[in-house]
Scaffold this active site. Structure first.
Site, PDB file in Angstrom:
ATOM      1  N   ASN A   9       0.867  -1.178   0.000  1.00  0.00           N
ATOM      2  CA  ASN A   9       0.000   0.000   0.000  1.00  0.00           C
ATOM      3  C   ASN A   9       0.904   1.229   0.000  1.00  0.00           C
ATOM      4  OD1 ASN A   9      -1.807   2.034   0.429  1.00  0.00           O
ATOM      5  ND2 ASN A   9      -2.421   1.386   2.487  1.00  0.00           N
ATOM      6  N   LYS A  11       0.035   4.178  -0.304  1.00  0.00           N
ATOM      7  CA  LYS A  11      -0.657   5.369   0.222  1.00  0.00           C
ATOM      8  C   LYS A  11      -0.439   6.529  -0.770  1.00  0.00           C
ATOM      9  CE  LYS A  11      -0.190   3.316   4.705  1.00  0.00           C
ATOM     10  NZ  LYS A  11      -0.182   3.458   6.156  1.00  0.00           N
ATOM     11  N   HIS A  93      -9.497   1.111   5.037  1.00  0.00           N
ATOM     12  CA  HIS A  93      -8.202   1.365   5.683  1.00  0.00           C
ATOM     13  C   HIS A  93      -8.416   2.341   6.846  1.00  0.00           C
ATOM     14  CE1 HIS A  93      -4.125   2.695   6.411  1.00  0.00           C
ATOM     15  NE2 HIS A  93      -3.745   1.578   5.828  1.00  0.00           N
ATOM     16  N   GLU A  95      -6.861   4.830   7.740  1.00  0.00           N
ATOM     17  CA  GLU A  95      -6.716   6.249   7.362  1.00  0.00           C
ATOM     18  C   GLU A  95      -8.002   6.772   6.712  1.00  0.00           C
ATOM     19  OE1 GLU A  95      -3.006   5.676   5.282  1.00  0.00           O
ATOM     20  OE2 GLU A  95      -2.097   5.227   7.221  1.00  0.00           O
ATOM     21  N   GLU A 165      -5.037  -4.547  10.917  1.00  0.00           N
ATOM     22  CA  GLU A 165      -4.053  -3.480  11.045  1.00  0.00           C
ATOM     23  C   GLU A 165      -4.335  -2.685  12.309  1.00  0.00           C
ATOM     24  OE1 GLU A 165      -2.183  -2.487   6.974  1.00  0.00           O
ATOM     25  OE2 GLU A 165      -3.900  -1.177   7.234  1.00  0.00           O
ATOM     26  N   GLY A 171       2.790   2.815  10.714  1.00  0.00           N
ATOM     27  CA  GLY A 171       3.746   3.900  10.506  1.00  0.00           C
ATOM     28  C   GLY A 171       4.472   4.326  11.774  1.00  0.00           C
ATOM     29  N   SER A 206       3.773  -1.603  10.311  1.00  0.00           N
ATOM     30  CA  SER A 206       5.228  -1.619  10.456  1.00  0.00           C
ATOM     31  C   SER A 206       5.878  -2.956  10.099  1.00  0.00           C
ATOM     32  CB  SER A 206       5.629  -1.181  11.871  1.00  0.00           C
ATOM     33  OG  SER A 206       5.171   0.145  12.126  1.00  0.00           O
TER      34      SER A 206
HETATM   35  P1  13P Z   1       3.147   0.776   7.653  1.00  0.00           P
HETATM   36  O1  13P Z   1       3.683  -0.512   7.099  1.00  0.00           O
HETATM   37  O2  13P Z   1       3.846   1.984   7.117  1.00  0.00           O
HETATM   38  O3  13P Z   1       3.051   0.748   9.140  1.00  0.00           O
HETATM   39  O4  13P Z   1       1.624   0.914   7.111  1.00  0.00           O
HETATM   40  C1  13P Z   1       0.772  -0.150   7.268  1.00  0.00           C
HETATM   41  C2  13P Z   1      -0.458   0.134   6.505  1.00  0.00           C
HETATM   42  O5  13P Z   1      -1.225   1.012   6.842  1.00  0.00           O
HETATM   43  C3  13P Z   1      -0.699  -0.660   5.288  1.00  0.00           C
HETATM   44  O6  13P Z   1      -1.988  -0.475   4.805  1.00  0.00           O
END
Ligand code: 13P
Length: 244
Positions: A9, A11, A93, A95, A165, A171, A206
């Site tokens: 992803n 993003k 997601h 976010e 997640e 992150g 992560s």
């Molecule tokens: P990170 O791997 O940067 O923590 O992000 C995970 C994520 O949100 C994947 O959709």
């Protein structure tokens, strides 16, 4: 037997030149897992062309509209994703839920819209740090799943992927321990009824090549949804290689 799946992803990161370099550098020769790359919408076709040339991965969207078409400025429909040769799409997601107010009910509609167009939804669920500290992890995950269960037949889970997640692990460099994640994954599987046994449940938060093997060694962790580490082709390939 569930075939592992590792999804990138990106993003809202990257650009045309980044994508070009990423796909040139991505070496997945000895990887047995299914691999999916989800770039921002404008790079989907570029990614799909690379996917066709290399034959080692598929392409997915990061979001979609629950509506098929109409006056919905800025939205992208399932059919439009298919037109770009996407096969998967991330829905719900954290976010999207946290920053854009997507409710579990809206996420459920997106799940249905994706499947109606023969896209495979990657449904994200997970608790915030506060919910975790309150001991509400399973309750939160159950309610996010329940919203989807309310609008689908149990069999529909078969054509889907679920990603656990934990929001506090995204992150931040913090991951759930493999045992903690395994507990939640096992719980998620039981929530889907009998077909749950065949559904791939990914861990996200992560994940990188250095911690992937320990996570993938757990019985109910079938792969990963990778954010930051998916922006480096070699690092991402390392995660893919850890999935057996
Ligand atoms: P990170 O791997 O940067 O923590 O992000 C995970 C994520 O949100 C994947 O959709």
């Amino acid at each position: 037997m569930r075939i592992s799946l590792v999804a990138a992803n990106w993003k809202m990161n990257g650009n045309r030149a980044f994508a070009e370099r990423f796909f040139t550098d991505l070496e997945l020769g000895d990887v047995s897992a299914d691999v999916v790359v989800c770039p921002p919408f404008p790079y989907l076709s570029q990614a799909a062309q690379a996917a066709e040339k290399k034959g080692s991965f598929k392409v997915g969207g990061q979001n979609l509209s629950h509506e098929p078409d109409g006056a919905f400025t800025g939205e992208v429909s399932a059919r439009m994703l298919l037109d770009c040769d996407a096969r998967y799409v991330i829905v719900g997601h954290s976010e999207r839920r946290g920053l854009y107010g997507e409710t579990s009910e809206l996420v459920a509609k997106k799940f249905v819209a994706a499947q109606a167009a023969n896209l495979i939804p990657i449904l994200c669920v997970g608790e915030t740090l506060q919910e975790r500290d309150q001991g509400r992890t399973l309750e939160v995950v159950a309610s996010q799943l329940q919203a989807v269960k309310a609008v689908i037949e149990e069999k529909a889970w078969e054509c889907s992927v679920v990603a656990y997640e934990p929001v506090w692990a995204i992150g931040t460099g913090k991951t759930a321990s493999p045992e903690e994640a395994q507990n939640v994954h096992k719980f998620i599987r039981t929530q889907m009824g009998d077909v749950g046994l065949t559904v791939r449940i990914l861990y996200g938060g992560s994940v990188k090549s250095a911690n992937a093997s320990a996570l993938f060694a757990q019985a109910d962790i079938d792969g990963a949804l990778v954010g930051g580490a998916s922006l480096d082709a070699k690092e991402f390939a390392g995660v893919c290689r850890a999935a057996v």
